[in-house]
Design a protein around this motif. Structure first.
Motif, PDB file in Angstrom:
ATOM      1  N   ASN A  87       0.837  -1.199   0.000  1.00 26.16           N
ATOM      2  CA  ASN A  87       0.000   0.000   0.000  1.00 26.16           C
ATOM      3  C   ASN A  87       0.872   1.249   0.000  1.00 26.16           C
ATOM      4  OD1 ASN A  87      -2.432  -1.632   0.523  1.00 26.16           O
ATOM      5  ND2 ASN A  87      -1.458  -1.963   2.500  1.00 26.16           N
ATOM      6  N   LYS A  88       0.593   2.172  -0.894  1.00 26.65           N
ATOM      7  CA  LYS A  88       1.239   3.483  -0.997  1.00 26.65           C
ATOM      8  C   LYS A  88       2.609   3.381  -1.635  1.00 26.65           C
ATOM      9  CE  LYS A  88      -1.606   5.391   2.543  1.00 26.65           C
ATOM     10  NZ  LYS A  88      -2.294   6.601   2.413  1.00 26.65           N
ATOM     11  N   ASN A  94       7.029   5.221   2.398  1.00 29.08           N
ATOM     12  CA  ASN A  94       5.958   5.524   3.347  1.00 29.08           C
ATOM     13  C   ASN A  94       4.871   4.457   3.329  1.00 29.08           C
ATOM     14  OD1 ASN A  94       4.779   6.068   0.867  1.00 29.08           O
ATOM     15  ND2 ASN A  94       3.653   7.866   1.585  1.00 29.08           N
ATOM     16  N   GLY A  95       5.089   3.394   2.581  1.00 28.73           N
ATOM     17  CA  GLY A  95       4.074   2.366   2.455  1.00 28.73           C
ATOM     18  C   GLY A  95       4.236   1.236   3.450  1.00 28.73           C
TER      19      GLY A  95
END
Length: 144
Positions: free
Chosen positions: A11-12, A16-17
């Motif tokens: 995710n992302k 930063n994921g």
């Protein structure tokens, strides 16, 4: 042909994921992050730990099978795989895997034990699949 599956979701962005990996049957599920792979985050796993677990598990089973085939009865085969992630060609690369095993089995001579342990390292399916790893070492000890 036996098939096994696993899945992952990320995710992302990269730094930063976060993500999650899971076995296809749902017996294993874990989070992973950029920091758990490249930094100091110990609250999550990383792909290299999963490679290590697969290699250690495969090696342990294969050595147990070789010992049985040679008419020994193994009590325990405990293996730790240390996977070294470095850089090659401008990106991350698994540079080395160290297998450390301690085996409890009665009646075997050291030289035969070492020969069977080396054979297990070379022939277990996961070690074969990891052929691109420049170095896989083995330290094998008989537990007294």
């Amino acid at each position: 042909m036996k098939k096994s599956t696993a899945k992952a979701q990320w995710n992302k962005g990269l730094k930063n994921g976060n993500g999650e990996v899971a076995s296809g049957r749902g017996h294993f599920k874990a989070n992973y992050t950029y920091a758990s792979r490249f930094g100091d985050d110990t609250s999550a796993t990383n792909p290299e730990e999963l490679i290590g677990a697969a290699n250690a598990g495969c090696f342990s089973m294969f050595l147990s099978a070789l010992l049985e085939k040679a008419n020994y009865e193994p009590e325990t085969v405990q293996t730790t795989a240390t996977v070294h992630l470095g850089e090659k060609d401008g990106g991350p690369h698994v540079m080395k895997i160290e297998l450390d095993t301690e085996v409890s089995v009665a009646g075997i001579e050291e030289d035969e034990f070492q020969r069977l342990a080396q054979e297990a390292k070379e022939k277990c399916p996961i070690s074969k699949a990891l052929g691109a790893v420049p170095e896989i070492t083995l330290t094998a000890k008989l537990k007294k």
